[in-house]
Design a protein around this motif. Sequence first.
Motif, PDB file in Angstrom:
ATOM      1  N   SER A   1       0.790  -1.347  -0.277  1.00 48.77           N
ATOM      2  CA  SER A   1      -0.073   0.017   0.021  1.00 48.77           C
ATOM      3  C   SER A   1       0.916   1.226   0.110  1.00 48.77           C
ATOM      4  N   LEU A   2       1.952   1.187   0.753  1.00 50.86           N
ATOM      5  CA  LEU A   2       2.871   2.271   0.727  1.00 50.86           C
ATOM      6  C   LEU A   2       3.344   2.643  -0.597  1.00 50.86           C
ATOM      7  N   LEU A   3       3.846   1.362  -1.430  1.00 50.61           N
ATOM      8  CA  LEU A   3       4.371   1.801  -2.568  1.00 50.61           C
ATOM      9  C   LEU A   3       3.399   2.290  -3.651  1.00 50.61           C
ATOM     10  N   ALA A   4       2.128   1.923  -3.479  1.00 52.26           N
ATOM     11  CA  ALA A   4       1.081   2.434  -4.624  1.00 52.26           C
ATOM     12  C   ALA A   4       0.910   3.713  -4.200  1.00 52.26           C
ATOM     13  N   GLU A   5       0.771   4.152  -2.727  1.00 50.33           N
ATOM     14  CA  GLU A   5       0.473   5.658  -2.537  1.00 50.33           C
ATOM     15  C   GLU A   5       1.469   6.379  -2.894  1.00 50.33           C
ATOM     16  N   GLU A   6       2.695   5.888  -2.878  1.00 49.30           N
ATOM     17  CA  GLU A   6       3.945   6.789  -3.327  1.00 49.30           C
ATOM     18  C   GLU A   6       3.709   7.127  -4.779  1.00 49.30           C
ATOM     19  N   ARG A   7       3.427   6.345  -5.597  1.00 52.34           N
ATOM     20  CA  ARG A   7       3.324   6.363  -7.124  1.00 52.34           C
ATOM     21  C   ARG A   7       1.872   7.107  -7.451  1.00 52.34           C
ATOM     22  N   GLY A   8       1.025   7.401  -6.463  1.00 54.78           N
ATOM     23  CA  GLY A   8      -0.121   8.203  -6.583  1.00 54.78           C
ATOM     24  C   GLY A   8      -1.419   7.375  -6.935  1.00 54.78           C
ATOM     25  N   ALA A   9      -1.178   5.678  -6.848  1.00 53.74           N
ATOM     26  CA  ALA A   9      -2.154   4.987  -7.085  1.00 53.74           C
ATOM     27  C   ALA A   9      -3.149   4.665  -5.826  1.00 53.74           C
ATOM     28  N   TYR A  10      -3.951   5.523  -5.599  1.00 55.81           N
ATOM     29  CA  TYR A  10      -4.559   5.641  -4.373  1.00 55.81           C
ATOM     30  C   TYR A  10      -5.700   4.136  -4.494  1.00 55.81           C
ATOM     31  N   ALA A  11      -6.418   4.156  -5.398  1.00 53.28           N
ATOM     32  CA  ALA A  11      -7.226   2.913  -5.240  1.00 53.28           C
ATOM     33  C   ALA A  11      -6.501   1.605  -4.855  1.00 53.28           C
ATOM     34  N   SER A  12      -5.349   1.437  -5.601  1.00 54.85           N
ATOM     35  CA  SER A  12      -4.405   0.397  -5.235  1.00 54.85           C
ATOM     36  C   SER A  12      -4.192   0.125  -3.665  1.00 54.85           C
ATOM     37  N   ALA A  13      -3.837   1.491  -3.330  1.00 55.56           N
ATOM     38  CA  ALA A  13      -2.970   1.500  -1.936  1.00 55.56           C
ATOM     39  C   ALA A  13      -4.359   0.858  -1.037  1.00 55.56           C
ATOM     40  N   PHE A  14      -5.621   1.699  -1.154  1.00 55.02           N
ATOM     41  CA  PHE A  14      -6.901   1.341  -0.492  1.00 55.02           C
ATOM     42  C   PHE A  14      -7.012  -0.292  -0.572  1.00 55.02           C
ATOM     43  N   HIS A  15      -7.038  -0.814  -1.585  1.00 56.04           N
ATOM     44  CA  HIS A  15      -7.267  -2.393  -1.642  1.00 56.04           C
ATOM     45  C   HIS A  15      -6.069  -3.069  -0.870  1.00 56.04           C
ATOM     46  N   GLU A  16      -4.801  -2.595  -0.930  1.00 59.97           N
ATOM     47  CA  GLU A  16      -3.684  -3.474  -0.153  1.00 59.97           C
ATOM     48  C   GLU A  16      -3.885  -3.092   1.331  1.00 59.97           C
ATOM     49  N   LEU A  17      -4.558  -1.889   1.741  1.00 57.00           N
ATOM     50  CA  LEU A  17      -4.830  -1.626   3.212  1.00 57.00           C
ATOM     51  C   LEU A  17      -5.851  -2.657   3.667  1.00 57.00           C
ATOM     52  N   GLN A  18      -6.907  -2.682   2.888  1.00 60.54           N
ATOM     53  CA  GLN A  18      -8.170  -3.821   3.213  1.00 60.54           C
ATOM     54  C   GLN A  18      -7.782  -5.262   3.273  1.00 60.54           C
ATOM     55  N   ARG A  19      -6.503  -5.501   2.517  1.00 59.92           N
ATOM     56  CA  ARG A  19      -6.178  -6.972   2.715  1.00 59.92           C
ATOM     57  C   ARG A  19      -5.211  -6.908   4.135  1.00 59.92           C
ATOM     58  N   ALA A  20      -4.519  -5.886   4.285  1.00 58.87           N
ATOM     59  CA  ALA A  20      -3.721  -5.808   5.341  1.00 58.87           C
ATOM     60  C   ALA A  20      -4.706  -5.709   6.823  1.00 58.87           C
ATOM     61  N   ALA A  21      -5.834  -5.121   7.053  1.00 63.44           N
ATOM     62  CA  ALA A  21      -6.486  -4.773   7.857  1.00 63.44           C
ATOM     63  C   ALA A  21      -7.395  -6.444   8.053  1.00 63.44           C
ATOM     64  N   ALA A  22      -7.597  -6.931   7.078  1.00 59.30           N
ATOM     65  CA  ALA A  22      -8.531  -8.195   7.108  1.00 59.30           C
ATOM     66  C   ALA A  22      -7.340  -9.096   7.660  1.00 59.30           C
ATOM     67  N   ALA A  23      -6.221  -9.164   7.358  1.00 57.36           N
ATOM     68  CA  ALA A  23      -5.053 -10.121   7.867  1.00 57.36           C
ATOM     69  C   ALA A  23      -4.806  -9.691   9.525  1.00 57.36           C
ATOM     70  N   ASP A  24      -4.980  -8.515   9.833  1.00 58.93           N
ATOM     71  CA  ASP A  24      -4.532  -8.215  11.009  1.00 58.93           C
ATOM     72  C   ASP A  24      -5.832  -7.311  11.756  1.00 58.93           C
ATOM     73  N   PRO A  25      -6.845  -8.006  11.956  1.00 63.58           N
ATOM     74  CA  PRO A  25      -7.957  -7.097  12.391  1.00 63.58           C
ATOM     75  C   PRO A  25      -7.912  -6.553  13.748  1.00 63.58           C
TER      76      PRO A  25
ATOM     77  N   LEU B   1     -10.378   9.195  -1.137  1.00 68.22           N
ATOM     78  CA  LEU B   1     -10.920   8.756  -2.509  1.00 68.22           C
ATOM     79  C   LEU B   1     -12.551   9.071  -2.661  1.00 68.22           C
ATOM     80  N   GLY B   2     -12.821   9.578  -1.264  1.00 68.95           N
ATOM     81  CA  GLY B   2     -14.191  10.078  -1.345  1.00 68.95           C
ATOM     82  C   GLY B   2     -15.396   8.957  -0.910  1.00 68.95           C
ATOM     83  N   ASN B   3     -14.625   7.763  -0.836  1.00 66.16           N
ATOM     84  CA  ASN B   3     -15.657   6.668  -0.375  1.00 66.16           C
ATOM     85  C   ASN B   3     -16.037   6.899   1.155  1.00 66.16           C
ATOM     86  N   LEU B   4     -16.640   7.634   1.481  1.00 61.82           N
ATOM     87  CA  LEU B   4     -17.117   8.019   2.864  1.00 61.82           C
ATOM     88  C   LEU B   4     -17.785   6.521   3.570  1.00 61.82           C
ATOM     89  N   ASP B   5     -18.261   5.669   2.896  1.00 60.65           N
ATOM     90  CA  ASP B   5     -19.054   4.482   3.738  1.00 60.65           C
ATOM     91  C   ASP B   5     -17.663   3.862   4.058  1.00 60.65           C
TER      92      ASP B   5
END
Length: 727
Positions: free
Chosen positions: A44-68, A84-88
Amino acid sequence: MPATLILCAALILHGPPAAHAEAALAKSTAAASAFEAQSAYAASLLAEERGAYASAFHELQRAAAADPSSPYLARQAAKIALGLGNLDKAAEYARAALQINPADPAAHVLLGRVEWARGEFSEAQGHFEKALRFDPDSEEATFSLASLLVRTSTANARELLQHFLKDNPAKAPQTYLALAQLYLNERDYEKAAQELQSSIAINPGFESIPARFSLARLYEASGSTVAAIQEYLQVVRIQPHDLRLIDHIGELEVEAGDAQSARAAFKAAKSISNADPLANLWLAQFAEEEGRPLDAARHLKESAAFPKDPALSLKIAYLEFRAGRFDEGLRTLRAARARFPHNARVAYFLGMAYEDRGQNAKALRYLKESVRDDPHNDQARYALAAAEEQAGNIVAAEKEFRRLIAKNPKNAEILNYLGYSLADRGLKLKDAEDLIERALAIDPQNGAYIDSLGWVYYKEGRFKDALVELNRAHAAMPNDETILEHRGDAAAAVKDDKTAWDSWMRSASLPSTTAARRKALVKKARRLERQLPADTLGGLYLAYLRESQGSSAKLSGLGTLQGSVLGHPFAFETLIDYRQPPALSLDLLGPLFTPLFRARVSSQALSMDTVTIPGLPQRALQKDLRATFGLLFDYFSGSVFAGSAARLVRHWFSPPTLEVPGWTIRLSDDGVFARKFTPRPGGGIRLELSVFEPLAQRLMPRVASVIKRGLRVDLILKDPHVPAAKS
């Protein structure tokens, strides 16, 4: 061997595992989950660094699911989702963080921002206040709550920030910045500037950049451009490679009228990125304004925008044409056509370039392509119609002109163009007359349209009506070679030989007349001359020369007086002044325009200062100079063309001469110009003229030379000014 396979083998061989095996398995599973969480977070950090915020969010979801159980991962996921404007999802992860730790101030701030974005202001305020209860020194919670309170009470927001400042003096720079924002919201720019200056004063280094930016923008918005520039320059000193900021400083320097500083800024930008589009655009403009078109073209070619922007290719080609590099300009346009094969403007300018070079077939090809690619471009269609007409394709030209007229029936220029084109070819004369009359109804005083009407009358055989209109056209545009030729043709048709001859000769004398056309006009005049007695013809020539080359009401300007007397050369800058009543003054100038010598000639007298040239007899020199200035006066005053008696004498091997009382005037080979004037008796001295240019309805020689054995004086007019003409 993987842990799952080891577990299966143990069950088969030994039955259910012992208690210590269960503990080992749990430990192994936890380690695998932690590794997966860490890997996903790193991704997620790598994706965020290159501005790919949707990919960064996807990786963070995986991380949070692996370590709830990690509030940090939940907060990071909430933060990215909010961005990203995804308020929900942002709310979901912020609440997940609070379930893990209800006293997490950062999670309360995140949830507060989500509620604020949803318009739930009370709920947002509640979460910000809870964050402050759990962490009273939270900068993020304080500034968020202050920004929210501005909606209802700026005073409460200011009080909150001032209280925070009192308790947290180490965070003064950030707090002053937040206080400045409150004053900006209230449009109290003076206090806002004070708060920003306080923030900068505490820590003028890297951390001051946000405050400096805010202060510079404040100055800029209030019109204090110079102050804004100075503050931005402070940022550049701290952060020297901010390309966008340096470009912005350059534009502000332009706005402030400091071209030198602007140029320096854009050069600095180019040193960071040679292809910077904005810097290259401005440097090109500077070069063009300074008369360096090729340097301007080079800057535009170096721009990163050049390969993608067809407008830059057009500009570069224009600059190359302006510099006289026609082949380079054509290459630029052809290359642009290859890159942008369906760009109508590129095709249009390529067509116009070929038309200028007389390559009509290629011009027509590209103009047709331009109209094909943009059928609504009237400019291109007009150029196509004109090119078809000039190529003799009158049917194709009329088709295009008719389309333009149907679109805009009030376009007088197109109505006249089509009407004249038909009339000039003797086609559809009544239709042509109607088109021209429609143009005149729109613009009744237009000399070109009046000429077209006269010409269609001529083609219809209405010669008297034609001459009336062509005389009107001549009055409106006295130096138009086409109108003069038409007027001559109509006058000849009604046997007005003098008007015909004079009109053709005047048309032939104009610099805009081509050599081929001049030859044809002179040929018409010569045919007419055979019918005229020598004295009558001489009078015609004298009147023609008096009107075309005779005296002006005023002439002034700088020039050069140069030549030699008995092999002794001289050259002086000269101030010339001629005015009515006839008087000619010539001032010879020294360094810094210091007057050295003056001569003044009038119809009554000649006066001049004494001039000495070492080695020459003073008396003879003064006599020659008097004769020189006298001849110049005779020409500029028009006295050489005075009277009415004149006789034209033709010679076998030399140009014709005009014999007038006191003068022999030798004409040019074709008889169009008077070039040499010899007084009778003249003592071997003569005046020769060359390099004629039209000035105030007169043909003005730029070089007047007085020549005698042992004497030559050239008066070269550099930039003569003729405000009015004597008719």
